[in-house]
Design a protein around this motif. Structure first.
Motif, PDB file in Angstrom:
ATOM      1  N   ASP A 186      67.385  53.751 -45.332  1.00 45.46           N
ATOM      2  CA  ASP A 186      65.935  53.678 -45.143  1.00 45.46           C
ATOM      3  C   ASP A 186      65.572  54.793 -44.174  1.00 45.46           C
ATOM      4  O   ASP A 186      66.431  55.576 -43.763  1.00 45.46           O
ATOM      5  CB  ASP A 186      65.474  52.283 -44.665  1.00 45.46           C
ATOM      6  CG  ASP A 186      66.091  51.882 -43.343  1.00 45.46           C
ATOM      7  OD1 ASP A 186      66.212  52.767 -42.455  1.00 45.46           O
ATOM      8  OD2 ASP A 186      66.467  50.713 -43.171  1.00 45.46           O
ATOM      9  N   ARG A 187      64.311  54.859 -43.795  1.00 50.49           N
ATOM     10  CA  ARG A 187      63.857  56.001 -42.996  1.00 50.49           C
ATOM     11  C   ARG A 187      64.696  56.199 -41.725  1.00 50.49           C
ATOM     12  O   ARG A 187      64.917  57.334 -41.299  1.00 50.49           O
ATOM     13  CB  ARG A 187      62.376  55.792 -42.641  1.00 50.49           C
ATOM     14  CG  ARG A 187      61.759  56.997 -42.018  1.00 50.49           C
ATOM     15  CD  ARG A 187      60.266  56.913 -41.944  1.00 50.49           C
ATOM     16  NE  ARG A 187      59.767  58.210 -41.553  1.00 50.49           N
ATOM     17  CZ  ARG A 187      58.510  58.481 -41.332  1.00 50.49           C
ATOM     18  NH1 ARG A 187      57.594  57.555 -41.497  1.00 50.49           N
ATOM     19  NH2 ARG A 187      58.137  59.693 -40.968  1.00 50.49           N
ATOM     20  N   HIS A 188      65.162  55.104 -41.124  1.00 49.25           N
ATOM     21  CA  HIS A 188      65.847  55.220 -39.837  1.00 49.25           C
ATOM     22  C   HIS A 188      67.311  54.800 -39.865  1.00 49.25           C
ATOM     23  O   HIS A 188      67.913  54.562 -38.821  1.00 49.25           O
ATOM     24  CB  HIS A 188      65.071  54.415 -38.774  1.00 49.25           C
ATOM     25  CG  HIS A 188      63.689  54.943 -38.570  1.00 49.25           C
ATOM     26  ND1 HIS A 188      62.563  54.175 -38.681  1.00 49.25           N
ATOM     27  CD2 HIS A 188      63.248  56.194 -38.311  1.00 49.25           C
ATOM     28  CE1 HIS A 188      61.491  54.923 -38.486  1.00 49.25           C
ATOM     29  NE2 HIS A 188      61.879  56.147 -38.259  1.00 49.25           N
ATOM     30  N   THR A 189      67.868  54.654 -41.051  1.00 47.25           N
ATOM     31  CA  THR A 189      69.289  54.277 -41.166  1.00 47.25           C
ATOM     32  C   THR A 189      69.984  55.214 -42.146  1.00 47.25           C
ATOM     33  O   THR A 189      69.462  55.461 -43.244  1.00 47.25           O
ATOM     34  CB  THR A 189      69.418  52.824 -41.696  1.00 47.25           C
ATOM     35  OG1 THR A 189      68.590  51.981 -40.909  1.00 47.25           O
ATOM     36  CG2 THR A 189      70.854  52.341 -41.632  1.00 47.25           C
ATOM     37  N   VAL A 190      71.138  55.699 -41.756  1.00 50.22           N
ATOM     38  CA  VAL A 190      71.879  56.572 -42.666  1.00 50.22           C
ATOM     39  C   VAL A 190      73.348  56.162 -42.665  1.00 50.22           C
ATOM     40  O   VAL A 190      73.896  55.764 -41.634  1.00 50.22           O
ATOM     41  CB  VAL A 190      71.676  58.066 -42.273  1.00 50.22           C
ATOM     42  CG1 VAL A 190      72.300  58.400 -40.937  1.00 50.22           C
ATOM     43  CG2 VAL A 190      72.202  59.003 -43.323  1.00 50.22           C
ATOM     44  N   LYS A 191      73.944  56.215 -43.856  1.00 49.21           N
ATOM     45  CA  LYS A 191      75.387  55.956 -43.985  1.00 49.21           C
ATOM     46  C   LYS A 191      76.057  57.294 -44.296  1.00 49.21           C
ATOM     47  O   LYS A 191      75.578  58.044 -45.151  1.00 49.21           O
ATOM     48  CB  LYS A 191      75.644  54.956 -45.120  1.00 49.21           C
ATOM     49  CG  LYS A 191      75.237  53.525 -44.756  1.00 49.21           C
ATOM     50  CD  LYS A 191      75.618  52.556 -45.864  1.00 49.21           C
ATOM     51  CE  LYS A 191      75.127  51.148 -45.580  1.00 49.21           C
ATOM     52  NZ  LYS A 191      75.817  50.481 -44.461  1.00 49.21           N
ATOM     53  N   ILE A 192      77.156  57.553 -43.592  1.00 50.04           N
ATOM     54  CA  ILE A 192      77.839  58.846 -43.739  1.00 50.04           C
ATOM     55  C   ILE A 192      79.333  58.618 -43.937  1.00 50.04           C
ATOM     56  O   ILE A 192      79.942  57.808 -43.226  1.00 50.04           O
ATOM     57  CB  ILE A 192      77.631  59.719 -42.466  1.00 50.04           C
ATOM     58  CG1 ILE A 192      76.138  60.072 -42.298  1.00 50.04           C
ATOM     59  CG2 ILE A 192      78.474  60.991 -42.519  1.00 50.04           C
ATOM     60  CD1 ILE A 192      75.795  60.736 -40.976  1.00 50.04           C
ATOM     61  N   VAL A 193      79.894  59.333 -44.918  1.00 49.01           N
ATOM     62  CA  VAL A 193      81.363  59.385 -45.017  1.00 49.01           C
ATOM     63  C   VAL A 193      81.740  60.867 -44.912  1.00 49.01           C
ATOM     64  O   VAL A 193      81.264  61.692 -45.702  1.00 49.01           O
ATOM     65  CB  VAL A 193      81.877  58.780 -46.347  1.00 49.01           C
ATOM     66  CG1 VAL A 193      83.413  58.865 -46.386  1.00 49.01           C
ATOM     67  CG2 VAL A 193      81.422  57.341 -46.509  1.00 49.01           C
ATOM     68  N   GLY A 194      82.572  61.169 -43.939  1.00 49.09           N
ATOM     69  CA  GLY A 194      82.877  62.568 -43.649  1.00 49.09           C
ATOM     70  C   GLY A 194      83.940  63.179 -44.546  1.00 49.09           C
ATOM     71  O   GLY A 194      84.929  63.725 -44.056  1.00 49.09           O
ATOM     72  N   SER A 195      83.700  63.110 -45.846  1.00 51.49           N
ATOM     73  CA  SER A 195      84.676  63.654 -46.808  1.00 51.49           C
ATOM     74  C   SER A 195      84.385  65.138 -47.030  1.00 51.49           C
ATOM     75  O   SER A 195      83.955  65.542 -48.110  1.00 51.49           O
ATOM     76  CB  SER A 195      84.543  62.887 -48.131  1.00 51.49           C
ATOM     77  OG  SER A 195      83.161  62.815 -48.486  1.00 51.49           O
TER      78      SER A 195
END
Ligand code: UD1
Length: 461
Positions: free
Chosen positions: A94-103
């Motif tokens: 959403d606007r203020h949440t991010v999911k990251i996988v550092g691949s």
């Protein structure tokens, strides 16, 4: 209808508000009708400068990282795009949440936007730590003076990396392995502290960083790294000890509130003789600003996670000297100068961090401020009122200062180059409007003309 518009335009010209019509709009601008006291509640977003370090740190794990309370501002979006371009999975939930996988599939990044920002330098520390190599453009960011990165380089080199500037202005860092080291920084630098901490987290053995910066966002990046399995102690003090670990795991983390956005609204309340409740903040982080506001006569009421600022009368003068945390932040210096320009008596604002951070003073002078800059000091003789003018925002925080001045000034102020302000403030004009300000963001000539007519009609009604 035409006659109404002509009368309206004549009225504006008679009042001296002619500058609407001789602007050549290229970028976005704010049009502000000053003179209103702002009142109400405002919610502060996550800290931009913490988010920059935390996004870089996120790519150091191969597992899923969830970052909450991320601000939706230009600098952050450019950094997210950059890591995505390098192979990371980036999912804006959403606007203020991010999911990251550092691949990551590359350790090199170069594009026009990344060259314009400062926080990109954290990718050097993060990539060097994880992959033992990085190629990232030299940092851009606001032009507020000399912004050397020699202490970043010194730290990386002492950890065992070879660091150089390669063809095209890329910082190139490489190491067979990184080894913990006792590093004493020659000057206190926010960027160098975070960057070298990032690299040291995955180095072999113990790293001791001395003479480090203590800003709240340094503690936040360290806490985030620890939540991923790093072993960092002492962040927030003069000495940080990092025991290297072999890998970092997934985490869910919420970023601290933005101290500078909060401070900007606190000063806006004081300047407009308003009454604002600034919510979702850590009052401890605001102490330098709260103390100065109280000293000059504003009422500052601290709650657990909010601060109310009330100012009913003209405030008095003050002397300010910017310094590293917990001192008065350089990122609040322009906004404070705008406030003191209207205070009673003579104020002295001394800028000790950056050597060219008074460029906006000429714009305040065009609005009627009485300020003289001598070396690193702005000598302010407070005036009773400012008058609207067309002014140009030279950088992020100076832009915010000009908006504060515009909100107080008599008549209309046009603040050009809003794109600087949008690097660090999420929906600044929307928040201000919700507090009672007359402020519009206009994007092109047609919008400007329409808004001018709207305001002109308000003037004759
Ligand atoms: C960070 C903030 C910025 C804030 C500043 C000071 C981010 C992305 N930006 O910038 O908003 O204004 O801290 O609080 O977090 N210096 C050197 N050599 C170095 C590093 C710095 O000489 O290797 C000098 C700089 O030229 C400057 C001073 O040290 O005069 C402080 O810089 P630094 O604390 O590093 O600021 P930034 O990390 O650039």
């Amino acid at each position: 209808m035409l006659q109404t518009v002509i009368i309206a335009i004549n009225n504006i010209i008679k009042k001296g508000y002619v500058y609407f019509f001789d602007i050549i709009p290229v970028m976005s601008k704010y049009i502000i009708r000053g003179g209103k006291s702002l009142a109400g509640d405002v919610i502060i977003n996550g800290a931009k400068n913490a988010a920059l370090g935390i996004i870089a740190a996120a790519i150091m794990s191969d597992e899923m990282i969830t970052i909450e309370n991320i601000p939706d501002v230009w600098d952050i979006n450019v950094l997210l795009d950059a890591i995505k371009e390098m192979g990371a999975i980036v999912n804006r939930v959403d606007r203020h949440t991010v999911k990251i996988v550092g691949s990551m599939c590359t350790t090199t990044i170069d594009n026009d936007n990344i060259r314009k920002m400062r926080g990109s330098y954290y990718l050097v520390g993060a990539l060097l730590g994880k992959y033992k190599r990085a190629q990232v453009p030299q940092p851009g960011g606001c032009n507020i003076g000399t912004r050397s990165v020699d202490q970043h380089f010194k730290g990386f080199k002492q950890l065992g990396a070879k660091v150089e500037i390669t063809y095209g202005g890329l910082i190139s860092a490489e190491a067979a392995s990184l080894k913990g080291h006792h590093i004493f920084f020659d000057i206190v630098s926010v960027g160098a502290t975070i960057n070298v901490m990032l690299a040291a987290v995955l180095a072999d053995g113990l790293t001791i960083l001395e003479n480090v910066a203590k800003e709240p966002h340094i503690v936040d990046v360290a806490n985030f790294l620890n939540s991923m399995g790093a072993n960092i102690k002492g962040a927030g003090t003069d000495v940080i000890k990092i025991r290297g670990v072999s890998k970092l795991h997934g985490s869910t983390y919420s970023i601290i509130p933005d101290q500078i956005e909060a401070g900007t609204f606190m000063l806006t309340a004081a300047a407009t003789r308003g009454d604002l409740l600034i919510k979702n903040i850590i009052p401890k982080h605001m102490e330098a600003i709260s103390a100065k506001l109280s000293e000059i006569g504003a009422e500052v009421i601290e709650n657990d996670d909010s601060i109310r600022v009330v100012a009913k009368n003209r405030l008095s003068s003050a002397n300010i000297k910017t310094s590293a945390y917990p001192g008065f932040p350089t990122d609040m210096q322009p906004q404070m100068t705008a406030l003191l320009a209207l205070s009673e008596g003579n104020s002295y604002v001394s800028e000790k961090i950056f050597d060219n951070r008074f460029k906006y003073v000429d714009e305040l002078i065009r609005m009627g401020a009485n300020i003289r800059v001598e070396g690193d000091v702005a000598i302010i003789s407070g005036v009773e009122k400012l008058t609207g003018a067309s002014v140009c925002s030279p950088d992020l925080r100076a832009g915010a200062a000009l908006v504060i001045a515009g909100l107080v000034a008599e008549g209309y102020t046009v603040v050009e180059h809003v794109e600087y302000i949008e690097r660090g403030y999420e929906e600044f004009e929307v928040k201000l409007r919700s507090l009672g300000a007359s402020i519009e963001k206009v994007d092109d000539e047609e919008d400007s003309a329409l808004y001018a007519r709207k305001m002109a009609l308000k003037d004759i009604s």
